[in-house]
Each structure stands twice: as C-alpha cells, then as structure tokens.
Design a protein around this motif. Structure first.
Motif, PDB file in Angstrom:
ATOM      1  N   CYS A   2       0.842  -1.192   0.000  1.00  0.00           N
ATOM      2  CA  CYS A   2       0.000   0.000   0.000  1.00  0.00           C
ATOM      3  C   CYS A   2       0.881   1.247   0.000  1.00  0.00           C
ATOM      4  O   CYS A   2       1.911   1.275   0.682  1.00  0.00           O
ATOM      5  N   THR A   3       0.472   2.252  -0.735  1.00  0.00           N
ATOM      6  CA  THR A   3       1.190   3.524  -0.739  1.00  0.00           C
ATOM      7  C   THR A   3       0.235   4.646  -1.113  1.00  0.00           C
ATOM      8  O   THR A   3      -0.776   4.417  -1.785  1.00  0.00           O
ATOM      9  N   PHE A   4       0.562   5.857  -0.689  1.00  0.00           N
ATOM     10  CA  PHE A   4      -0.215   7.050  -1.025  1.00  0.00           C
ATOM     11  C   PHE A   4       0.301   7.547  -2.362  1.00  0.00           C
ATOM     12  O   PHE A   4       1.417   8.048  -2.455  1.00  0.00           O
ATOM     13  N   LEU A   5      -0.507   7.393  -3.393  1.00  0.00           N
ATOM     14  CA  LEU A   5      -0.028   7.661  -4.745  1.00  0.00           C
ATOM     15  C   LEU A   5      -0.921   8.630  -5.503  1.00  0.00           C
ATOM     16  O   LEU A   5      -2.078   8.868  -5.120  1.00  0.00           O
ATOM     17  N   ASP A   6      -0.379   9.149  -6.578  1.00  0.00           N
ATOM     18  CA  ASP A   6      -1.116   9.982  -7.516  1.00  0.00           C
ATOM     19  C   ASP A   6      -1.935   9.054  -8.410  1.00  0.00           C
ATOM     20  O   ASP A   6      -1.370   8.194  -9.100  1.00  0.00           O
ATOM     21  N   LEU A   7      -3.253   9.209  -8.414  1.00  0.00           N
ATOM     22  CA  LEU A   7      -4.114   8.362  -9.233  1.00  0.00           C
ATOM     23  C   LEU A   7      -4.143   8.891 -10.670  1.00  0.00           C
ATOM     24  O   LEU A   7      -5.183   9.243 -11.217  1.00  0.00           O
ATOM     25  N   LYS A  48      -2.073   1.810 -14.602  1.00  0.00           N
ATOM     26  CA  LYS A  48      -3.161   0.851 -14.770  1.00  0.00           C
ATOM     27  C   LYS A  48      -4.022   0.780 -13.506  1.00  0.00           C
ATOM     28  O   LYS A  48      -3.509   0.610 -12.396  1.00  0.00           O
ATOM     29  N   GLY A  49      -5.318   0.924 -13.662  1.00  0.00           N
ATOM     30  CA  GLY A  49      -6.253   0.828 -12.544  1.00  0.00           C
ATOM     31  C   GLY A  49      -6.474   2.124 -11.787  1.00  0.00           C
ATOM     32  O   GLY A  49      -7.385   2.219 -10.971  1.00  0.00           O
ATOM     33  N   ALA A  50      -5.662   3.148 -12.068  1.00  0.00           N
ATOM     34  CA  ALA A  50      -5.775   4.404 -11.312  1.00  0.00           C
ATOM     35  C   ALA A  50      -7.057   5.153 -11.644  1.00  0.00           C
ATOM     36  O   ALA A  50      -7.702   5.724 -10.754  1.00  0.00           O
ATOM     37  N   GLY A  70     -13.133  11.155  -7.148  1.00  0.00           N
ATOM     38  CA  GLY A  70     -12.280  12.030  -7.944  1.00  0.00           C
ATOM     39  C   GLY A  70     -11.041  12.558  -7.265  1.00  0.00           C
ATOM     40  O   GLY A  70     -10.367  13.443  -7.810  1.00  0.00           O
ATOM     41  N   LEU A  71     -10.699  12.034  -6.094  1.00  0.00           N
ATOM     42  CA  LEU A  71      -9.469  12.487  -5.432  1.00  0.00           C
ATOM     43  C   LEU A  71      -8.254  12.184  -6.305  1.00  0.00           C
ATOM     44  O   LEU A  71      -8.171  11.136  -6.939  1.00  0.00           O
ATOM     45  N   ASP A  72      -7.295  13.094  -6.311  1.00  0.00           N
ATOM     46  CA  ASP A  72      -6.088  12.899  -7.106  1.00  0.00           C
ATOM     47  C   ASP A  72      -5.082  11.985  -6.416  1.00  0.00           C
ATOM     48  O   ASP A  72      -4.257  11.344  -7.086  1.00  0.00           O
ATOM     49  N   PHE A  73      -5.113  11.931  -5.087  1.00  0.00           N
ATOM     50  CA  PHE A  73      -4.172  11.105  -4.325  1.00  0.00           C
ATOM     51  C   PHE A  73      -4.944  10.229  -3.340  1.00  0.00           C
ATOM     52  O   PHE A  73      -5.915  10.678  -2.726  1.00  0.00           O
ATOM     53  N   PHE A  74      -4.472   9.001  -3.169  1.00  0.00           N
ATOM     54  CA  PHE A  74      -5.141   8.077  -2.247  1.00  0.00           C
ATOM     55  C   PHE A  74      -4.192   6.924  -1.984  1.00  0.00           C
ATOM     56  O   PHE A  74      -3.395   6.551  -2.852  1.00  0.00           O
TER      57      PHE A  74
END
Length: 335
Positions: free
Chosen positions: A260-265, A270-272, A281-285
């Motif tokens: 798990c990591t806090f990433l830019d979607l 793939k899958g973001a 619609g959050l840009d990071f999660f």
C-alpha cells in the motif's frame, strides 16, 4: 549498482532507517544527507561490515546546495524523512508550514540531480507533502507518477500488530490493507478483508471501534509515552524501510510485490482511473499497488469494492478530509 539517498539521515527516523538500508544486500551505495550531524552518522555506519559503501553530505551553509546535489547524483531511490518531529499536543497539520518548505526544497534538488529516481516521502503530513513533491516535479518537467510514493506503511504495521494483540495471534499472520491517507480519520484499515476478518468479527462492536481508533491515532500513543522526547521514530523507520525493501525487491527480481502507498491516481497507471472514480475524484489516495522495475505498475483498486458497510462510512470521512489536505499541498507548491 543500486544507490539509495536518505534526506534527513541524522534525524530520529533517518538514523535507524539508514542502519536498515546499510545492511540490505541490494544496496550498493548509501548516501546520507542532512543539515546537521550527518558526518558522525556516516562515520558510525561506515564501520558496519556490509558490502554497501557509505558517504555523508553536510551543507557548509544554508545557501550551499552542493551537498544535496552530490548526495543525489546517480541515485536510484530517495527516501525523505526530513523535517521537524511532532511534539506533544501538535497535530500533523501543525507541522505543515515548517515541513512543506523543507520538502519543496528537496524536491527541487531531486528534479535537478535525480529526476529518474524513485521518491519515498515519509515527512508529515504525507497527505499534503506528497502533492507538494508531485507539483514541484511537474513544474520542473520531470514528473513520473509511477515513481512517487507516500509512505503509509506504518499504518499497516500498526494494523497488523494491533489485530494480533486483540486476537492473541502472531502479527506475521496478517497483512491488512490500510487505505485512504496517513493522518487520523483519513486512515482506514480494512479488517473485513483477508486473514484479519475472522479475528475482527469475534470482537464486540465497541472493541472494533477501539481497534480502528488505535490504528488511526497510534502516533499519539507513542508521542504521549515518550513524554516530550519525540514521536514514532523506530517504528516509522521500520515502515519506511519495508516499503523501500519492497521497491528494491521489485527492481531486482521477477516476483510480484504488492504494497500500500499514497499515490497519484494518474491515468497513466493501470487501474488508477477506476480507483479515482471510486474515491470521488481524489487525485491522491493510499491503495495497494503492484510494484515493478518502472515503479507502480498497477493499482489494486478492487479492495474498494470489497469493503464492509462500516468501512464505507469510514471512507466517506477519509475522502472528505483528504480533499482538503491534498488541496493544501498543491496550493503551497503553486505559490
């Protein structure tokens, strides 16, 4: 040859983190940067009879950028625990103005001297500092969302430990997905999925609530226990190392590695895009991701379709808070 740079290597997290990296067989060169005390840390670590070479870099003044440049040159992985630690009564948000400037400066250095490096951000508040790094790298024209990681691994480490204690089991039995962000109610442990499910379901509603709260606010437990002498440094160093170790493993083997990591979607991952729809619609999660030689290869967003009704309520709160945290980081970087 793999080079790892720790920015903030002389701090409470940086020192034990650097020690763990020093003994990792996949690390050939360990580069230590800090604005204080780092030569002593480097000298100490250099006596350890592992195969990695160790070098330390200390600026001669606040204006000196040569030390940072040299520490980053040719690095494959940068880990950032730099910043001011949290003190009693201080929230992660209180740290923002101090740490945000430090992080932005380091991101500018990375953009110039190690634009292809994987970047792991430990410095709090992660929900805001990761967007700061992303925006800074974008401004410099070197941004790759697959190579930026917010370290939320401590929440997983705590979730595993605390369910094991509650269920009188071994912590090594569990690998709980903890999603959302990395502060308070943005932290959502998914105990209803996987090995933890049967243990979690045996707990009463009150015990479940207390367990979730303990994962979300475990940092406060350590701050209070240290009574003014610091925050979660050893467990955080271990957590940061765990993610770094997984990335190094993905770089050097063909085995599938998921963390798990806090990433830019970002839609390039793939899958973001699918994940982004599910988190309003959050840009990071923070979500489980498959790691590979290019960094984040795939977002394992399906966990969002498996959450329980209670976890859905937790996610609603997390999403609301995260939107503000992310916006704050982006706004700082764009000033």
């Amino acid at each position: 040859m793999v080079k790892v740079t720790v920015c903030g290597a002389a701090g409470g997290i940086g020192q034990p983190l650097s020690l763990l990296l020093k003994i990792n067989p996949n690390v050939d060169e360990l580069s230590l940067f800090d604005v204080v005390n780092v030569p002593g840390v480097g000298a100490d670590l250099s006596h350890i009879n592992s195969d990695s070479a160790t070098a330390s870099f200390l600026p001669s003044s606040r204006e000196d950028k040569t030390a940072l440049a040299e520490s980053l040159k040719g690095t494959d992985l940068v880990i950032i625990p730099a910043g001011v630690p949290r003190k009693p009564g201080m929230t992660r948000d209180d740290l923002f103005n101090i740490n945000a400037g430090i992080i932005k400066g380091l991101a500018e250095g990375i953009a110039e001297h190690a634009p292809k490096a994987f970047v792991l951000v430990i410095s709090n508040p992660v929900n805001s500092t990761v967007p700061i790094v992303a925006e800074t790298l974008k401004q410099k024209g070197v941004y790759d969302p697959k190579r930026l990681f917010g370290v939320t691994t401590l929440d997983i480490v705590r979730a595993n430990t605390f369910i094991a204690q509650a269920g009188k089991a071994k912590a090594s039995q569990f690998n709980v997905n903890v999603i959302g962000g990395h502060s308070g109610e943005t932290i959502v442990p998914l105990y209803s999925i996987g090995a933890s499910k049967s243990y979690y379901e045996k707990l009463s509603a009150e015990e479940q609530k207390a367990l979730i709260h303990r994962v979300q606010f475990g940092g406060d437990e350590v701050v209070q226990a240290k009574n003014g002498a610091g925050s979660a440094t050893l467990s955080m160093a271990y957590a940061g190392y765990r993610l770094a170790e997984s990335i190094l493993k993905a770089l050097t083997s063909s085995e599938e590695v998921v963390e798990c990591t806090f990433l830019d979607l970002d839609s390039s991952i793939k899958g973001a895009a699918e994940a982004k729809k599910l988190v309003k619609g959050l840009d990071f999660f923070s979500l489980p991701v498959k790691l590979g030689k290019a960094g984040i290869e795939e977002v394992k967003y399906d966990v969002l379709n498996q959450v329980s009704d209670d976890e859905k309520k937790l996610l609603e709160v997390a999403i609301d808070q995260l939107s503000k945290n992310i916006e704050k980081g982006v706004a700082f970087a764009q000033k």
